[in-house]
Design a protein around this motif. Structure first.
Motif, PDB file in Angstrom:
ATOM      1  N   LYS A   1     -49.954  71.738 -11.011  1.00 17.75           N
ATOM      2  CA  LYS A   1     -50.876  72.069  -9.756  1.00 17.75           C
ATOM      3  C   LYS A   1     -52.027  71.586 -10.355  1.00 17.75           C
ATOM      4  O   LYS A   1     -52.887  72.236 -11.266  1.00 17.75           O
ATOM      5  CB  LYS A   1     -50.968  73.591  -9.755  1.00 17.75           C
ATOM      6  N   GLY A   2     -52.790  70.721  -9.747  1.00 17.09           N
ATOM      7  CA  GLY A   2     -54.079  70.036 -10.234  1.00 17.09           C
ATOM      8  C   GLY A   2     -55.423  70.112  -9.244  1.00 17.09           C
ATOM      9  O   GLY A   2     -54.886  70.316  -8.157  1.00 17.09           O
ATOM     10  N   ILE A   3     -56.443  69.782  -9.748  1.00 23.37           N
ATOM     11  CA  ILE A   3     -57.508  69.562  -8.952  1.00 23.37           C
ATOM     12  C   ILE A   3     -58.294  68.178  -9.237  1.00 23.37           C
ATOM     13  O   ILE A   3     -58.581  68.139 -10.619  1.00 23.37           O
ATOM     14  CB  ILE A   3     -58.622  71.057  -9.041  1.00 23.37           C
ATOM     15  N   ASN A   4     -58.648  67.597  -8.454  1.00 23.46           N
ATOM     16  CA  ASN A   4     -59.620  66.456  -8.458  1.00 23.46           C
ATOM     17  C   ASN A   4     -60.959  66.742  -8.751  1.00 23.46           C
ATOM     18  O   ASN A   4     -61.729  67.054  -7.562  1.00 23.46           O
ATOM     19  CB  ASN A   4     -59.190  65.318  -7.474  1.00 23.46           C
ATOM     20  N   THR A   5     -61.645  67.180 -10.007  1.00 20.29           N
ATOM     21  CA  THR A   5     -63.019  67.372 -10.124  1.00 20.29           C
ATOM     22  C   THR A   5     -63.989  66.691  -9.346  1.00 20.29           C
ATOM     23  O   THR A   5     -65.271  66.968  -9.154  1.00 20.29           O
ATOM     24  CB  THR A   5     -63.226  67.855 -11.411  1.00 20.29           C
ATOM     25  N   ALA A   6     -63.605  65.382  -9.297  1.00 19.78           N
ATOM     26  CA  ALA A   6     -64.492  64.346  -8.597  1.00 19.78           C
ATOM     27  C   ALA A   6     -64.879  64.545  -7.071  1.00 19.78           C
ATOM     28  O   ALA A   6     -65.998  64.258  -6.650  1.00 19.78           O
ATOM     29  CB  ALA A   6     -64.123  62.887  -8.925  1.00 19.78           C
ATOM     30  N   ASN A   7     -64.100  65.146  -6.450  1.00 17.86           N
ATOM     31  CA  ASN A   7     -64.120  65.470  -4.953  1.00 17.86           C
ATOM     32  C   ASN A   7     -63.633  66.596  -4.498  1.00 17.86           C
ATOM     33  O   ASN A   7     -63.709  66.933  -3.173  1.00 17.86           O
ATOM     34  CB  ASN A   7     -63.536  64.090  -4.041  1.00 17.86           C
ATOM     35  N   GLY A   8     -63.025  67.641  -5.302  1.00 17.64           N
ATOM     36  CA  GLY A   8     -62.504  69.001  -4.858  1.00 17.64           C
ATOM     37  C   GLY A   8     -61.013  68.759  -4.205  1.00 17.64           C
ATOM     38  O   GLY A   8     -60.690  69.899  -3.761  1.00 17.64           O
ATOM     39  N   ASP A   9     -60.589  67.734  -3.984  1.00 17.81           N
ATOM     40  CA  ASP A   9     -59.147  67.589  -3.445  1.00 17.81           C
ATOM     41  C   ASP A   9     -58.220  68.379  -4.552  1.00 17.81           C
ATOM     42  O   ASP A   9     -58.364  68.212  -5.671  1.00 17.81           O
ATOM     43  CB  ASP A   9     -58.785  66.179  -2.984  1.00 17.81           C
ATOM     44  N   ASN A  10     -57.153  68.586  -4.025  1.00 24.10           N
ATOM     45  CA  ASN A  10     -55.849  69.333  -4.873  1.00 24.10           C
ATOM     46  C   ASN A  10     -54.909  68.066  -5.005  1.00 24.10           C
ATOM     47  O   ASN A  10     -54.668  67.212  -4.115  1.00 24.10           O
ATOM     48  CB  ASN A  10     -55.395  70.563  -4.482  1.00 24.10           C
ATOM     49  N   VAL A  11     -54.359  68.170  -6.226  1.00 27.08           N
ATOM     50  CA  VAL A  11     -53.288  66.992  -6.329  1.00 27.08           C
ATOM     51  C   VAL A  11     -52.101  68.057  -6.878  1.00 27.08           C
ATOM     52  O   VAL A  11     -52.135  68.728  -8.071  1.00 27.08           O
ATOM     53  CB  VAL A  11     -53.708  66.023  -7.259  1.00 27.08           C
ATOM     54  N   ALA A  12     -50.774  67.691  -6.509  1.00 29.84           N
ATOM     55  CA  ALA A  12     -49.517  68.182  -7.145  1.00 29.84           C
ATOM     56  C   ALA A  12     -48.772  67.000  -7.528  1.00 29.84           C
ATOM     57  O   ALA A  12     -48.616  65.863  -6.815  1.00 29.84           O
ATOM     58  CB  ALA A  12     -48.907  68.913  -5.940  1.00 29.84           C
ATOM     59  N   VAL A  13     -47.901  67.286  -8.574  1.00 28.43           N
ATOM     60  CA  VAL A  13     -47.080  66.297  -9.101  1.00 28.43           C
ATOM     61  C   VAL A  13     -45.820  66.987  -9.328  1.00 28.43           C
ATOM     62  O   VAL A  13     -45.729  68.044 -10.126  1.00 28.43           O
ATOM     63  CB  VAL A  13     -47.628  65.316 -10.335  1.00 28.43           C
ATOM     64  N   THR A  14     -44.521  66.424  -8.627  1.00 30.30           N
ATOM     65  CA  THR A  14     -43.124  67.080  -8.964  1.00 30.30           C
ATOM     66  C   THR A  14     -42.572  66.045  -9.744  1.00 30.30           C
ATOM     67  O   THR A  14     -42.219  64.903  -9.177  1.00 30.30           O
ATOM     68  CB  THR A  14     -42.563  67.592  -7.873  1.00 30.30           C
ATOM     69  N   LEU A  15     -41.940  66.124 -10.947  1.00 29.39           N
ATOM     70  CA  LEU A  15     -40.873  65.241 -11.651  1.00 29.39           C
ATOM     71  C   LEU A  15     -39.630  66.214 -11.330  1.00 29.39           C
ATOM     72  O   LEU A  15     -39.390  67.085 -11.851  1.00 29.39           O
ATOM     73  CB  LEU A  15     -41.071  65.040 -13.037  1.00 29.39           C
ATOM     74  N   HIS A  16     -38.585  65.641 -10.496  1.00 34.06           N
ATOM     75  CA  HIS A  16     -37.278  66.411 -10.205  1.00 34.06           C
ATOM     76  C   HIS A  16     -36.680  66.907 -11.549  1.00 34.06           C
ATOM     77  O   HIS A  16     -36.026  68.096 -11.610  1.00 34.06           O
ATOM     78  CB  HIS A  16     -36.284  65.514  -9.296  1.00 34.06           C
ATOM     79  N   ARG A  17     -36.280  65.979 -12.466  1.00 33.06           N
ATOM     80  CA  ARG A  17     -35.672  66.290 -13.586  1.00 33.06           C
ATOM     81  C   ARG A  17     -36.019  65.624 -14.822  1.00 33.06           C
ATOM     82  O   ARG A  17     -36.287  64.445 -14.834  1.00 33.06           O
ATOM     83  CB  ARG A  17     -33.957  65.668 -13.344  1.00 33.06           C
ATOM     84  N   THR A  18     -36.303  66.480 -15.781  1.00 31.58           N
ATOM     85  CA  THR A  18     -36.932  65.881 -16.925  1.00 31.58           C
ATOM     86  C   THR A  18     -35.917  66.312 -18.022  1.00 31.58           C
ATOM     87  O   THR A  18     -35.520  67.246 -18.262  1.00 31.58           O
ATOM     88  CB  THR A  18     -38.295  66.216 -17.467  1.00 31.58           C
ATOM     89  N   LYS A  19     -35.991  65.459 -19.295  1.00 32.93           N
ATOM     90  CA  LYS A  19     -35.365  65.905 -20.299  1.00 32.93           C
ATOM     91  C   LYS A  19     -36.686  65.603 -21.513  1.00 32.93           C
ATOM     92  O   LYS A  19     -37.147  64.371 -21.546  1.00 32.93           O
ATOM     93  CB  LYS A  19     -34.206  65.206 -20.875  1.00 32.93           C
ATOM     94  N   LYS A  20     -36.748  66.664 -22.511  1.00 31.20           N
ATOM     95  CA  LYS A  20     -37.691  66.305 -23.548  1.00 31.20           C
ATOM     96  C   LYS A  20     -37.004  65.439 -24.732  1.00 31.20           C
ATOM     97  O   LYS A  20     -35.848  65.690 -24.946  1.00 31.20           O
ATOM     98  CB  LYS A  20     -38.191  67.737 -24.257  1.00 31.20           C
ATOM     99  N   SER A  21     -37.710  64.659 -25.356  1.00 29.29           N
ATOM    100  CA  SER A  21     -37.368  63.928 -26.334  1.00 29.29           C
ATOM    101  C   SER A  21     -37.473  64.890 -27.698  1.00 29.29           C
ATOM    102  O   SER A  21     -38.278  65.775 -27.684  1.00 29.29           O
ATOM    103  CB  SER A  21     -38.295  62.481 -26.939  1.00 29.29           C
TER     104      SER A  21
END
Length: 248
Positions: free
Chosen positions: A182-202
């Protein structure tokens, strides 16, 4: 012409995936660094007509999405994730008995527990004789004893342990998590969301045990494709990013 810049801040969440079911999200705390790396193996074709062997065609054969970051909050769940381990709750044990053998002055011995109470030491005579407290020093928190004098007969320790959590090292290499930002672009106030469906940690990481400042722990891993998302192309095989315009 308007210019669009990006400067992101935000919160990261991990969600365990068990038997293909995505569970409840867990926030990771302050994450000062996090990045995605998209890789590809590209096949190149060289023409043989001009004498210069120029590349006239390329084809992407395989792709990959990797991540890396830093975690600062080290609660039990984050510690398990950083160490690729498992958490085990160890219950109180009352009247636990251990044989320490013959001891010499200066010997320091680790007992089988932490946050000890009701600690006593006896010799192996029949009947057993208590060893005077002046002959040893006990660290109750870490569960160690240091003897000040030689004890010529085998020593028997009796104590009660406290409840603690054990986090194993490098013992969980199969757990999968969905990662959400759950992110915010502090340069313009827009919000940004990123989803990675499946991850495995090294499992590869460094975990300093001595610090001059607050600890920060590196994590890295790989996003795995989710072929079930092919039905809905806008979700991507690895994941997707959403730009959420600032409310008017």
């Amino acid at each position: 012409m308007s210019k669009t810049y990006i400067s992101l801040q935000g919160r990261f969440y991990l969600t365990p995936i068990v038997a293909g079911v995505v569970g409840a999200m867990r926030e990771l705390g302050n994450v000062p660094e996090f990045s995605l790396e998209i890789g590809a193996e590209v096949i190149e074709h060289n023409e043989s007509m001009t004498g210069q062997r120029t590349v006239d065609f390329t084809m992407v054969q395989t792709t990959s999405v990797n991540f890396s970051g830093q975690l600062e909050q080290v609660d039990e769940e984050n510690l398990k994730y950083i160490l690729s381990g498992m958490n085990y709750e160890v219950a109180i044990q009352t009247d636990k008995t251990e044989s320490l053998g013959v001891v010499k002055a200066g010997d320091e011995i680790k007992l089988g527990g932490y946050n000890l109470s009701d600690v006593t030491f006896t010799d192996s005579a029949e009947p057993a004789v208590a060893i005077a407290e002046s002959k040893y020093t006990v660290d109750l928190v870490f569960g160690t004893v240091k003897f000040k004098e030689d004890i010529s007969t085998p020593v028997v320790a009796k104590f009660t342990t406290g409840a603690v959590t054990h986090t194993t090292l490098a013992s969980d290499f199969s757990s999968e998590y969905q990662l959400f930002f759950k992110g915010i672009n502090t340069a313009n106030g827009d919000n940004v969301a990123v989803t990675l469906h499946r991850t495995k940690k090294s499992p590869e990481t460094e975990f300093p045990l001595i610090h001059e400042e607050l600890g920060s722990y590196s994590i890295s891993g790989q996003a795995l494709s989710d072929v079930t998302k092919m039905v809905d192309g806008n979700l991507g095989l690895y994941g997707y990013m959403v730009t959420i315009p600032k409310a008017a």
